[in-house]
Design a protein around this motif. Structure first.
Motif, short mmCIF file in Angstrom:
data_model
loop_
_atom_site.label_atom_id
_atom_site.label_comp_id
_atom_site.label_asym_id
_atom_site.label_seq_id
_atom_site.Cartn_x
_atom_site.Cartn_y
_atom_site.Cartn_z
N LEU A 57 0.85 -1.20 0.00
CA LEU A 57 0.00 0.00 0.00
C LEU A 57 0.88 1.25 0.00
N THR A 75 -5.92 -1.43 -5.18
CA THR A 75 -5.83 -0.71 -3.91
C THR A 75 -6.98 -1.10 -3.00
N LEU A 122 -6.76 -2.67 0.74
CA LEU A 122 -7.44 -2.02 1.87
C LEU A 122 -8.42 -2.96 2.55
#
Length: 148
Positions: free
Chosen positions: A19, A44, A48
């Motif tokens: 990340l 992403t 997450l």
């Protein structure tokens, strides 16, 4: 039950590093084509999501905060690096970590509050709800122990 993957501390560290790497890269722009931007957002979001699921487990909270996940999440939120669902994952992760007194000490809540306030006015109701919950937690100091 817990998968064996989340039992290894290296997984949390690797997720945070990936990340962090993504936030340091130049974001895919329209000139790169819509599919490049979409791939970036989906990738992403998946990171997450995995980080949020670790943050919801007490065993991983201290590990995530000691590896500096909160500052990276702040960058993701500040720079709008995630789609709606990814943004919700990021906000929820910070909320999970705030509920842990030990990690609370490492979160500069004024900086978090500045970033999160913007999302409380987001056009998407899911993002507004996540941001409002986080603002409530920050302003009511939910992590502090109640007096005996």
């Amino acid at each position: 039950g817990q998968s064996s993957v989340t039992e290894r501390p290296g997984v949390a560290t690797a997720l945070i590093e990936e990340l962090r790497r993504r936030t340091q890269m130049v974001a895919a722009a329209d000139k790169d084509g819509p599919s490049a931007r979409m791939q970036e957002l989906v990738g992403t979001r998946k990171l997450l999501s995995a980080i949020e699921s670790l943050a919801s487990s007490d065993r991983h909270k201290a590990l995530l905060t000691s590896n500096g996940v909160v500052p990276v999440l702040i960058v993701v939120l500040k720079e709008g690096r995630a789609d709606v669902r990814g943004t919700c994952h990021a906000l929820n992760t910070i909320l999970h970590l705030l509920l842990e007194a030990e990690s609370r000490l490492r979160v500069p809540s004024a900086e978090v509050m500045d970033v999160v306030r913007k999302y409380a006015k987001d056009s998407d109701g899911r993002v507004r709800a996540c941001a409002s919950a986080l603002i409530y937690a920050l302003s009511h100091d939910v992590a502090s122990p109640s007096p005996a």
